[in-house]
Scaffold this motif. Structure first.
Motif, PDB file in Angstrom:
ATOM      1  N   VAL A 108       1.806 -15.696  13.566  1.00 50.74           N
ATOM      2  CA  VAL A 108       1.731 -14.815  12.395  1.00 50.74           C
ATOM      3  C   VAL A 108       1.700 -15.588  11.081  1.00 50.74           C
ATOM      4  N   LYS A 122       3.463 -13.409   6.229  1.00 48.53           N
ATOM      5  CA  LYS A 122       2.671 -13.496   7.453  1.00 48.53           C
ATOM      6  C   LYS A 122       1.207 -13.580   7.032  1.00 48.53           C
ATOM      7  N   GLU A 123       0.692 -14.795   6.909  1.00 49.27           N
ATOM      8  CA  GLU A 123      -0.645 -14.992   6.350  1.00 49.27           C
ATOM      9  C   GLU A 123      -1.537 -15.783   7.294  1.00 49.27           C
ATOM     10  N   SER A 124      -1.467 -15.467   8.569  1.00 50.90           N
ATOM     11  CA  SER A 124      -2.315 -16.144   9.538  1.00 50.90           C
ATOM     12  C   SER A 124      -3.780 -15.919   9.200  1.00 50.90           C
ATOM     13  N   ARG A 125      -4.592 -16.957   9.406  1.00 44.76           N
ATOM     14  CA  ARG A 125      -6.033 -16.812   9.182  1.00 44.76           C
ATOM     15  C   ARG A 125      -6.765 -16.600  10.498  1.00 44.76           C
ATOM     16  N   ARG A 127      -7.515 -14.239  13.938  1.00 41.50           N
ATOM     17  CA  ARG A 127      -7.491 -12.827  14.322  1.00 41.50           C
ATOM     18  C   ARG A 127      -6.309 -12.512  15.243  1.00 41.50           C
ATOM     19  N   VAL A 130      -3.221 -12.213  13.040  1.00 38.71           N
ATOM     20  CA  VAL A 130      -3.186 -10.957  12.284  1.00 38.71           C
ATOM     21  C   VAL A 130      -2.776  -9.805  13.193  1.00 38.71           C
ATOM     22  N   THR A 131      -3.332  -9.774  14.394  1.00 39.48           N
ATOM     23  CA  THR A 131      -2.970  -8.721  15.349  1.00 39.48           C
ATOM     24  C   THR A 131      -1.498  -8.797  15.712  1.00 39.48           C
ATOM     25  N   ALA A 133       0.959 -10.039  13.957  1.00 33.31           N
ATOM     26  CA  ALA A 133       1.757  -9.610  12.811  1.00 33.31           C
ATOM     27  C   ALA A 133       1.783  -8.091  12.702  1.00 33.31           C
ATOM     28  N   ASP A 134       0.652  -7.450  12.952  1.00 32.52           N
ATOM     29  CA  ASP A 134       0.596  -5.986  12.892  1.00 32.52           C
ATOM     30  C   ASP A 134       1.426  -5.349  14.007  1.00 32.52           C
TER      31      ASP A 134
END
Length: 308
Positions: A108, A122-125, A127, A130-131, A133-134
């Motif tokens: 994340v 949470k600033e992952s670049r 995909r 990002v998933t 973290a969501d």
């Protein structure tokens, strides 16, 4: 407490089942195959419920009456979107007032972070990051608890980079490891990871909260690999693979392709800040690298072939 573990035939799920039994909880394992689970965990005090986590009705039946659920289901990166359906079924099936604990990871976080805790952005670049973290946000918004784990190793860990390293070292083969071998990393013994996931149980303050569970201490990749070869009784054979080469090789394996975007974690690994879980839940790693590696090699000598 009556605790139900989903994904109980997986590495983390199985370790949680075993740890919960030792702690005196009443445990039910929700699994796709009861026969497979009983082969992996012959403990008679564990009840098993058979069903598919993607089957809403089966999940509702399997999770009925739980005081707490540890949601340890995992899908390969190529099917990662299925986590949404699995998580939705599990959250919808929770009994009123039941706790929900979900294992997170460092995906994340974005690049440039050295030591990260629950409050860091949470600033992952990637995909996948990002998933993830969501998914974690969905858990905490429903009053669940996220325990973010660093990379795990130990008995029962059969997939991933560390598992490959242990197998190759034991066989006396060269280990190819991505990135700078002198960089500092953390690994968490699988038993300590399970302890971290059960630590929030019975703690009201843990609801809707994130925690981070780091390894016992930062260690250079080179030093960790040396411990493995020494425990295996083999001469050390290690080669560093440039990140760009490792990224290119990932294209050749379907399940590895989505992980290419996370390659920055090999360039600058993220160390987790465990202040919160230590102060609020009293958890800290108990197994150091020397002992953890010794136990892992011993297990591999007994179970060299994947029986699953």
């Amino acid at each position: 407490m009556r605790v139900i573990v989903t994904g109980a035939t997986g590495t983390i799920g199985l370790a949680c089942v075993q740890m919960l039994v030792r702690a005196g909880h009443q445990v039910r394992a929700f699994v796709r195959s009861r026969e497979r689970f009983q082969r992996l965990c012959p403990e008679k005090r564990v009840e098993s419920a058979e069903g598919d986590i993607l089957d809403r009705g089966a999940v509702a039946e399997g999770l009925a009456g739980a005081d707490a659920v540890l949601h340890c289901v995992d899908f390969p990166p190529s099917r990662y979107s299925l986590h949404w359906e699995a998580l939705r079924h599990a959250l919808e099936s929770l009994s009123t007032g039941a706790q929900f604990v979900y294992p997170g990871n460092s995906w994340v976080y974005g690049p440039g972070v050295e030591r990260a805790g629950p409050d860091d952005p949470k600033e992952s670049r990637a995909r996948l990051g990002v998933t993830k973290a969501d998914l974690e946000k969905a858990v905490t918004s429903e009053g669940g608890t996220v325990v973010r784990l660093t990379d795990t190793y130990g008995p029962g860990v059969r997939k991933g980079l560390t598992a490959t390293v242990f197998r190759r070292a034991l066989a006396g083969k060269t280990v190819y490891f991505p990135g700078n071998l002198d960089r500092q990393v953390e690994y968490l013994y699988v038993g300590d990871a399970a302890r971290a996931l059960i630590a929030p149980l019975g703690c009201p303050a843990a609801r809707g909260t994130e925690y981070a569970a780091p390894g016992s201490t930062p260690i250079a990749v080179r030093d960790f690999l040396s411990l493995i070869f020494k425990a295996a009784g083999q001469s050390e054979r290690v080669r560093s693979v440039p990140i760009g080469v490792a990224r290119a090789l990932a294209i050749l394996r379907r399940d590895s392709r989505p992980l290419r975007e996370l390659s920055y974690l090999h360039e600058s690994p993220i160390l987790l800040d465990g202040t919160g879980i230590r102060s609020q839940l009293g958890w800290s790693p108990e197994v150091d690298y020397v002992e953890g590696v010794r136990r892992t090699i011993k297990w591999l000598r007994l179970w060299p072939v994947d029986d699953r």
